[in-house]
Design a protein around this motif. Sequence first.
Motif, PDB file in Angstrom:
ATOM      1  N   LEU A 162       0.829  -1.029   0.027  1.00 44.74           N
ATOM      2  CA  LEU A 162       0.020  -0.004   0.107  1.00 44.74           C
ATOM      3  C   LEU A 162       0.753   1.461   0.020  1.00 44.74           C
ATOM      4  CD1 LEU A 162      -2.725  -1.007   2.477  1.00 44.74           C
ATOM      5  CD2 LEU A 162      -2.778  -1.335   0.066  1.00 44.74           C
ATOM      6  N   ASP A 163       0.400   2.351  -0.856  1.00 47.30           N
ATOM      7  CA  ASP A 163       1.161   3.562  -0.656  1.00 47.30           C
ATOM      8  C   ASP A 163       0.322   4.791  -0.257  1.00 47.30           C
ATOM      9  OD1 ASP A 163      -0.560   4.098  -2.660  1.00 47.30           O
ATOM     10  OD2 ASP A 163       1.111   3.637  -4.218  1.00 47.30           O
ATOM     11  N   ARG A 164       0.721   5.987  -0.129  1.00 54.87           N
ATOM     12  CA  ARG A 164      -0.178   7.041   0.113  1.00 54.87           C
ATOM     13  C   ARG A 164      -1.378   7.163  -0.565  1.00 54.87           C
ATOM     14  NH1 ARG A 164       3.103  12.618   0.022  1.00 54.87           N
ATOM     15  NH2 ARG A 164       4.376  11.214   1.311  1.00 54.87           N
ATOM     16  N   ARG A 165      -1.550   6.865  -1.936  1.00 54.50           N
ATOM     17  CA  ARG A 165      -2.452   7.013  -2.651  1.00 54.50           C
ATOM     18  C   ARG A 165      -3.858   6.302  -2.114  1.00 54.50           C
ATOM     19  NH1 ARG A 165      -4.478   4.777  -8.098  1.00 54.50           N
ATOM     20  NH2 ARG A 165      -2.834   3.073  -7.627  1.00 54.50           N
ATOM     21  N   PHE A 166      -3.481   5.123  -1.566  1.00 55.22           N
ATOM     22  CA  PHE A 166      -4.851   4.398  -0.889  1.00 55.22           C
ATOM     23  C   PHE A 166      -5.304   4.854   0.284  1.00 55.22           C
ATOM     24  CE2 PHE A 166      -6.331   1.253   1.954  1.00 55.22           C
ATOM     25  CZ  PHE A 166      -7.344   0.559   1.253  1.00 55.22           C
ATOM     26  N   TYR A 167      -4.470   5.432   1.003  1.00 48.78           N
ATOM     27  CA  TYR A 167      -4.820   5.866   2.358  1.00 48.78           C
ATOM     28  C   TYR A 167      -5.499   7.374   2.400  1.00 48.78           C
ATOM     29  CZ  TYR A 167      -1.965   2.237   4.735  1.00 48.78           C
ATOM     30  OH  TYR A 167      -1.573   1.019   5.134  1.00 48.78           O
ATOM     31  N   THR A 168      -5.142   8.092   1.220  1.00 51.91           N
ATOM     32  CA  THR A 168      -5.815   9.103   0.914  1.00 51.91           C
ATOM     33  C   THR A 168      -7.163   9.025   0.355  1.00 51.91           C
ATOM     34  OG1 THR A 168      -3.611  10.286   0.163  1.00 51.91           O
ATOM     35  CG2 THR A 168      -5.846  11.298  -0.667  1.00 51.91           C
ATOM     36  N   TRP A 169      -7.118   7.944  -0.426  1.00 53.71           N
ATOM     37  CA  TRP A 169      -8.581   7.749  -1.050  1.00 53.71           C
ATOM     38  C   TRP A 169      -9.567   6.937   0.248  1.00 53.71           C
ATOM     39  CZ3 TRP A 169     -10.882   2.731  -0.804  1.00 53.71           C
ATOM     40  CH2 TRP A 169     -12.244   2.414  -1.643  1.00 53.71           C
ATOM     41  N   LEU A 170      -8.801   6.531   1.099  1.00 57.99           N
ATOM     42  CA  LEU A 170      -9.626   5.695   2.231  1.00 57.99           C
ATOM     43  C   LEU A 170     -10.146   7.052   3.153  1.00 57.99           C
ATOM     44  CD1 LEU A 170     -10.446   3.032   3.310  1.00 57.99           C
ATOM     45  CD2 LEU A 170      -8.335   3.070   4.861  1.00 57.99           C
ATOM     46  N   ILE A 171      -9.378   7.933   3.270  1.00 60.87           N
ATOM     47  CA  ILE A 171      -9.799   9.112   4.070  1.00 60.87           C
ATOM     48  C   ILE A 171     -10.921   9.905   3.429  1.00 60.87           C
ATOM     49  CG2 ILE A 171      -8.999  11.305   5.385  1.00 60.87           C
ATOM     50  CD1 ILE A 171      -6.039   9.743   5.586  1.00 60.87           C
ATOM     51  N   LEU A 172     -10.546  10.240   2.224  1.00 57.56           N
ATOM     52  CA  LEU A 172     -11.394  11.016   1.528  1.00 57.56           C
ATOM     53  C   LEU A 172     -12.900  10.409   1.481  1.00 57.56           C
ATOM     54  CD1 LEU A 172      -9.370  12.653  -1.389  1.00 57.56           C
ATOM     55  CD2 LEU A 172     -10.120  13.863   0.857  1.00 57.56           C
ATOM     56  N   LEU A 236     -10.586 -10.165 -10.215  1.00 55.17           N
ATOM     57  CA  LEU A 236     -11.166  -9.145 -10.786  1.00 55.17           C
ATOM     58  C   LEU A 236     -10.648  -7.680 -10.313  1.00 55.17           C
ATOM     59  CD1 LEU A 236     -14.600  -9.997 -10.544  1.00 55.17           C
ATOM     60  CD2 LEU A 236     -13.580  -9.933 -12.723  1.00 55.17           C
ATOM     61  N   LEU A 237      -9.943  -7.099 -11.123  1.00 52.16           N
ATOM     62  CA  LEU A 237      -9.288  -5.705 -10.730  1.00 52.16           C
ATOM     63  C   LEU A 237      -9.846  -4.463 -11.275  1.00 52.16           C
ATOM     64  CD1 LEU A 237      -5.629  -6.929 -11.589  1.00 52.16           C
ATOM     65  CD2 LEU A 237      -6.851  -7.150  -9.279  1.00 52.16           C
ATOM     66  N   GLY A 238      -9.951  -3.389 -10.496  1.00 53.68           N
ATOM     67  CA  GLY A 238     -10.478  -1.974 -11.043  1.00 53.68           C
ATOM     68  C   GLY A 238      -9.594  -1.120 -11.737  1.00 53.68           C
ATOM     69  N   GLU A 239      -9.730  -0.965 -12.846  1.00 52.07           N
ATOM     70  CA  GLU A 239      -8.551  -0.105 -13.507  1.00 52.07           C
ATOM     71  C   GLU A 239      -8.170   1.013 -13.078  1.00 52.07           C
ATOM     72  OE1 GLU A 239      -8.681   1.823 -18.264  1.00 52.07           O
ATOM     73  OE2 GLU A 239     -10.449   1.797 -17.094  1.00 52.07           O
ATOM     74  N   ARG A 240      -8.979   1.688 -12.293  1.00 49.39           N
ATOM     75  CA  ARG A 240      -8.591   2.829 -11.512  1.00 49.39           C
ATOM     76  C   ARG A 240      -8.308   2.771 -10.123  1.00 49.39           C
ATOM     77  NH1 ARG A 240     -12.501   7.368 -14.510  1.00 49.39           N
ATOM     78  NH2 ARG A 240     -11.759   7.049 -16.605  1.00 49.39           N
ATOM     79  N   SER A 241      -7.996   1.336  -9.747  1.00 51.65           N
ATOM     80  CA  SER A 241      -8.173   1.111  -8.172  1.00 51.65           C
ATOM     81  C   SER A 241      -6.815   2.127  -7.549  1.00 51.65           C
ATOM     82  CB  SER A 241      -7.700  -0.323  -7.999  1.00 51.65           C
ATOM     83  OG  SER A 241      -7.298  -0.659  -6.793  1.00 51.65           O
ATOM     84  N   ALA A 242      -7.304   2.507  -6.185  1.00 54.40           N
ATOM     85  CA  ALA A 242      -6.334   3.028  -5.545  1.00 54.40           C
ATOM     86  C   ALA A 242      -5.619   2.107  -4.705  1.00 54.40           C
ATOM     87  CB  ALA A 242      -7.120   4.150  -4.478  1.00 54.40           C
ATOM     88  N   LEU A 243      -5.982   0.931  -4.659  1.00 54.02           N
ATOM     89  CA  LEU A 243      -5.380   0.047  -3.859  1.00 54.02           C
ATOM     90  C   LEU A 243      -3.987  -0.450  -4.278  1.00 54.02           C
ATOM     91  CD1 LEU A 243      -5.654  -1.926  -1.231  1.00 54.02           C
ATOM     92  CD2 LEU A 243      -6.682  -3.596  -2.965  1.00 54.02           C
ATOM     93  N   HIS A 244      -3.971  -0.602  -5.704  1.00 51.38           N
ATOM     94  CA  HIS A 244      -2.814  -0.878  -6.553  1.00 51.38           C
ATOM     95  C   HIS A 244      -2.964  -0.633  -7.837  1.00 51.38           C
ATOM     96  CE1 HIS A 244      -5.666  -4.788  -6.335  1.00 51.38           C
ATOM     97  NE2 HIS A 244      -5.947  -3.862  -7.361  1.00 51.38           N
ATOM     98  N   ASP A 245      -1.557  -0.824  -8.692  1.00 53.86           N
ATOM     99  CA  ASP A 245      -1.648  -0.469  -9.786  1.00 53.86           C
ATOM    100  C   ASP A 245      -2.176  -1.704 -10.742  1.00 53.86           C
ATOM    101  OD1 ASP A 245      -0.714  -0.665 -12.698  1.00 53.86           O
ATOM    102  OD2 ASP A 245       0.549   0.921 -12.296  1.00 53.86           O
ATOM    103  N   ALA A 246      -3.309  -1.642 -11.209  1.00 50.58           N
ATOM    104  CA  ALA A 246      -3.818  -2.846 -11.723  1.00 50.58           C
ATOM    105  C   ALA A 246      -3.074  -3.573 -12.824  1.00 50.58           C
ATOM    106  CB  ALA A 246      -5.140  -2.500 -12.378  1.00 50.58           C
ATOM    107  N   ARG A 247      -2.382  -2.976 -13.544  1.00 48.21           N
ATOM    108  CA  ARG A 247      -1.710  -3.559 -14.659  1.00 48.21           C
ATOM    109  C   ARG A 247      -0.397  -4.282 -14.276  1.00 48.21           C
ATOM    110  NH1 ARG A 247      -4.498  -2.729 -19.005  1.00 48.21           N
ATOM    111  NH2 ARG A 247      -5.747  -1.245 -19.282  1.00 48.21           N
ATOM    112  N   ALA A 248       0.261  -3.728 -13.227  1.00 52.21           N
ATOM    113  CA  ALA A 248       1.384  -4.207 -12.599  1.00 52.21           C
ATOM    114  C   ALA A 248       0.963  -5.466 -11.804  1.00 52.21           C
ATOM    115  CB  ALA A 248       1.850  -3.296 -11.565  1.00 52.21           C
ATOM    116  N   VAL A 249      -0.185  -5.206 -11.204  1.00 50.89           N
ATOM    117  CA  VAL A 249      -0.625  -6.484 -10.419  1.00 50.89           C
ATOM    118  C   VAL A 249      -1.001  -7.762 -11.476  1.00 50.89           C
ATOM    119  CG1 VAL A 249      -2.581  -7.398  -9.064  1.00 50.89           C
ATOM    120  CG2 VAL A 249      -1.510  -5.458  -8.297  1.00 50.89           C
ATOM    121  N   ALA A 250      -1.671  -7.539 -12.554  1.00 48.68           N
ATOM    122  CA  ALA A 250      -1.959  -8.395 -13.226  1.00 48.68           C
ATOM    123  C   ALA A 250      -0.776  -8.888 -14.048  1.00 48.68           C
ATOM    124  CB  ALA A 250      -2.756  -7.627 -14.474  1.00 48.68           C
ATOM    125  N   ASP A 251       0.339  -8.213 -14.284  1.00 49.17           N
ATOM    126  CA  ASP A 251       1.393  -8.868 -14.756  1.00 49.17           C
ATOM    127  C   ASP A 251       2.123  -9.790 -13.774  1.00 49.17           C
ATOM    128  OD1 ASP A 251       1.264  -7.342 -16.990  1.00 49.17           O
ATOM    129  OD2 ASP A 251       2.678  -5.730 -16.405  1.00 49.17           O
TER     130      ASP A 251
END
Length: 293
Positions: A162-172, A236-251
């Motif tokens: 996890l990185d800052r992007r996910f925690y920001t998404w969670l808080i917002l 199943l991955l969301g293209e715009r997921s804040a949890l991770h980079d979907a394409r990197a995870v798919a790879d």
Amino acid sequence: MRISEFTNGKAEARFRAAYERALTELRPEPWTALDVPTGYGTTRVYRTGRTDPAGGRPIVLLPGSGGNALMWHRHLDALAARHPVIAVDTVGEPGASVQSTPIADGRDAADWLEELLTALDLPAAHLVGCSYGGWIALNHQIHHPGRAAALTLVETAGLADLDRRFYTWLILGGLAAMAPRPLRPRLARMVGNSAVLETELMALLRASTGFRRRLPPAATLTDEELGRLTAPALFLLGERSALHDARAVADRLHRLVPAARVEIVPGAGHSLPTDDPAAVTAGILDTAARQAG
């Protein structure tokens, strides 16, 4: 280590009342509630769906962090029309389950789920997990291989740090959920979290502020752990997921679990079950159909 619990009786009573209201609003049709004892506490599950011999393999639904069985309300009717369905209030999350023993790590979470499946006499269930629930399902497959017949993992945690992007998404998202109802559609678009539009679930979220969740973080699974997955799986991955980079995870999944199917849902984020409920339901049913075939 401590267990998840309410801060006081008043907080618990407030949540229980909101929970019962949400049950009535979101699941007016009858389903059977069961309280199942495990070594980690009493687990509430809800049974619905087909009970005749023609019904497909049982589907077990595990919610994400901070949620309970009701997060699946949009998907239940379509799944129950074809399969027996068991929706779970995870021990340690705000719901009707009551934790009694700490859960220290993924192995403990897997052991809790194994006890639950054993008690329910489900030797070959199709496990469906969202976010934290997906992490539990993955750990269960790693530590108890052979129990699950298939996995559908919706925006599952534990595939990347996890990185800052996910925690920001969670808080917002949390702030948007607390906003006045007329403002939420605009805020949902701004923060990319359609779950805040679920009125009953957001009322339940606000009522859970007196609940202290003490479950372990979803540690990122190692290459070796992911490589041990043997059950047929759909990620199943969301293209715009804040949890991770979907394409990197798919790879990563294609490299480590070549037999798994990986789908990136266009336009969806981490709130995939509400961003595109049809895609999630279709993915679950498709995985079940492949097993039946």
